[in-house]
Design a protein around this motif. Structure first.
Motif, PDB file in Angstrom:
ATOM      1  N   ASP A 129      41.283  38.368  37.007  1.00  0.00           N
ATOM      2  CA  ASP A 129      39.830  38.427  36.841  1.00  0.00           C
ATOM      3  C   ASP A 129      39.433  38.840  35.420  1.00  0.00           C
ATOM      4  O   ASP A 129      38.290  39.201  35.176  1.00  0.00           O
ATOM      5  CB  ASP A 129      39.216  39.369  37.870  1.00  0.00           C
ATOM      6  N   ASN A 130      40.400  38.808  34.473  1.00  0.00           N
ATOM      7  CA  ASN A 130      40.184  39.164  33.066  1.00  0.00           C
ATOM      8  C   ASN A 130      39.877  40.640  32.838  1.00  0.00           C
ATOM      9  O   ASN A 130      39.397  41.016  31.784  1.00  0.00           O
ATOM     10  CB  ASN A 130      39.092  38.294  32.421  1.00  0.00           C
ATOM     11  N   LYS A 131      40.167  41.484  33.810  1.00  0.00           N
ATOM     12  CA  LYS A 131      39.942  42.916  33.650  1.00  0.00           C
ATOM     13  C   LYS A 131      41.247  43.603  33.251  1.00  0.00           C
ATOM     14  O   LYS A 131      42.318  43.248  33.720  1.00  0.00           O
ATOM     15  CB  LYS A 131      39.390  43.507  34.931  1.00  0.00           C
ATOM     16  N   ILE A 132      41.143  44.597  32.375  1.00  0.00           N
ATOM     17  CA  ILE A 132      42.305  45.364  31.939  1.00  0.00           C
ATOM     18  C   ILE A 132      42.393  46.604  32.824  1.00  0.00           C
ATOM     19  O   ILE A 132      41.975  47.692  32.436  1.00  0.00           O
ATOM     20  CB  ILE A 132      42.186  45.750  30.448  1.00  0.00           C
ATOM     21  N   VAL A 133      42.875  46.430  34.030  1.00  0.00           N
ATOM     22  CA  VAL A 133      42.972  47.512  35.001  1.00  0.00           C
ATOM     23  C   VAL A 133      44.296  47.368  35.726  1.00  0.00           C
ATOM     24  O   VAL A 133      44.663  46.271  36.142  1.00  0.00           O
ATOM     25  CB  VAL A 133      41.822  47.415  36.045  1.00  0.00           C
ATOM     26  N   LYS A 134      45.022  48.464  35.873  1.00  0.00           N
ATOM     27  CA  LYS A 134      46.256  48.432  36.656  1.00  0.00           C
ATOM     28  C   LYS A 134      46.162  49.495  37.716  1.00  0.00           C
ATOM     29  O   LYS A 134      45.730  50.607  37.426  1.00  0.00           O
ATOM     30  CB  LYS A 134      47.467  48.693  35.767  1.00  0.00           C
ATOM     31  N   PRO A 135      46.567  49.213  38.921  1.00  0.00           N
ATOM     32  CA  PRO A 135      47.042  47.904  39.354  1.00  0.00           C
ATOM     33  C   PRO A 135      45.873  46.928  39.495  1.00  0.00           C
ATOM     34  O   PRO A 135      44.726  47.338  39.633  1.00  0.00           O
ATOM     35  CB  PRO A 135      47.684  48.184  40.707  1.00  0.00           C
ATOM     36  N   CYS A 136      46.217  45.649  39.473  1.00  0.00           N
ATOM     37  CA  CYS A 136      45.184  44.619  39.647  1.00  0.00           C
ATOM     38  C   CYS A 136      44.631  44.680  41.065  1.00  0.00           C
ATOM     39  O   CYS A 136      45.313  45.125  41.995  1.00  0.00           O
ATOM     40  CB  CYS A 136      45.774  43.230  39.390  1.00  0.00           C
ATOM     41  N   ARG A 137      43.407  44.230  41.215  1.00  0.00           N
ATOM     42  CA  ARG A 137      42.786  44.189  42.545  1.00  0.00           C
ATOM     43  C   ARG A 137      43.522  43.200  43.441  1.00  0.00           C
ATOM     44  O   ARG A 137      44.126  42.235  42.957  1.00  0.00           O
ATOM     45  CB  ARG A 137      41.323  43.757  42.433  1.00  0.00           C
ATOM     46  N   ALA A 138      43.448  43.394  44.725  1.00  0.00           N
ATOM     47  CA  ALA A 138      44.128  42.529  45.696  1.00  0.00           C
ATOM     48  C   ALA A 138      43.646  41.086  45.617  1.00  0.00           C
ATOM     49  O   ALA A 138      44.415  40.161  45.877  1.00  0.00           O
ATOM     50  CB  ALA A 138      43.925  43.071  47.113  1.00  0.00           C
ATOM     51  N   ASP A 139      42.377  40.868  45.221  1.00  0.00           N
ATOM     52  CA  ASP A 139      41.867  39.497  45.144  1.00  0.00           C
ATOM     53  C   ASP A 139      42.103  38.856  43.777  1.00  0.00           C
ATOM     54  O   ASP A 139      41.706  37.722  43.548  1.00  0.00           O
ATOM     55  CB  ASP A 139      40.387  39.439  45.518  1.00  0.00           C
ATOM     56  N   ALA A 140      42.761  39.562  42.851  1.00  0.00           N
ATOM     57  CA  ALA A 140      43.103  39.028  41.525  1.00  0.00           C
ATOM     58  C   ALA A 140      44.427  39.670  41.080  1.00  0.00           C
ATOM     59  O   ALA A 140      44.478  40.358  40.072  1.00  0.00           O
ATOM     60  CB  ALA A 140      41.986  39.320  40.532  1.00  0.00           C
TER      61      ALA A 140
END
Length: 181
Positions: A129-140
């Motif tokens: 989803d182009n977000k810099i977040v870890k862990p990634c969301r379940a839908d991305a």
């Protein structure tokens, strides 16, 4: 663990493409999903898609992209490797890339391990989803490592930690960009 004791688990397939084109570009890296992983739901054009890099013809015939796998085409579960992506172009001055690691059993949403910038590298990791977040969301869930700025040297390093347990075969997708600056 010594080399003799290393478990040969899983196979890595590297699917590489190079998109050397005239520049109308994202200097800080492409949107997630630009590796050309068609089985993963991406456009086959990779970075040559509209809005990323476009051009006519192939101004750098003889270009290529390759990955150095320090453990060969095997991985040891949970043991980090430093992958080196090398992009070449006959008459180019700057380079970029995007890479993803996916489970061969589920290329669309099967993230294979964890990607991170190697120390000192102009690399970032974003989720689908182009977000810099870890862990990634379940839908991305799929991670993408990419350049944060074009680079005059043609190699980039990415830390890849394979899945913690044997997850079977892994496919590494990478698209490279060689440009005239």
């Amino acid at each position: 663990m010594t080399k003799q004791q290393k478990i040969r688990v899983g196979k890595i397939s590297a699917i590489v493409s190079v998109m050397p084109v005239m520049i109308l570009a994202y200097l800080a890296g492409p949107d997630a999903g630009s590796t050309g992983a068609v089985a993963g739901g991406e456009a086959p054009a990779g970075c040559a898609q509209s809005g990323c890099h476009v051009g006519t013809g192939n101004p750098t015939a003889g270009s290529g992209v390759e990955i150095d796998f320090p453990q060969g085409l095997t991985y040891t579960p949970g043991v980090k490797q430093v992958l080196t992506v090398r992009v070449t172009g006959a008459t180019t001055q700057v380079y970029g890339f995007q890479l993803s690691a996916r489970l061969a059993s589920n290329e669309r949403t099967g993230q294979a391990g964890d990607l991170a910038p190697a120390a000192g590298e102009p690399v970032q990791v974003v989720c689908q989803d182009n977000k810099i977040v870890k862990p990634c969301r379940a839908d991305a869930p799929v991670q993408f490592a990419m350049h944060t700025m074009p680079r005059s040297t043609n190699s980039f390093q990415v830390d890849w930690t394979p899945p913690a347990t044997d997850s079977g075969n892994v496919k590494i997708y990478v698209a490279g960009n060689a440009a005239n600056g």
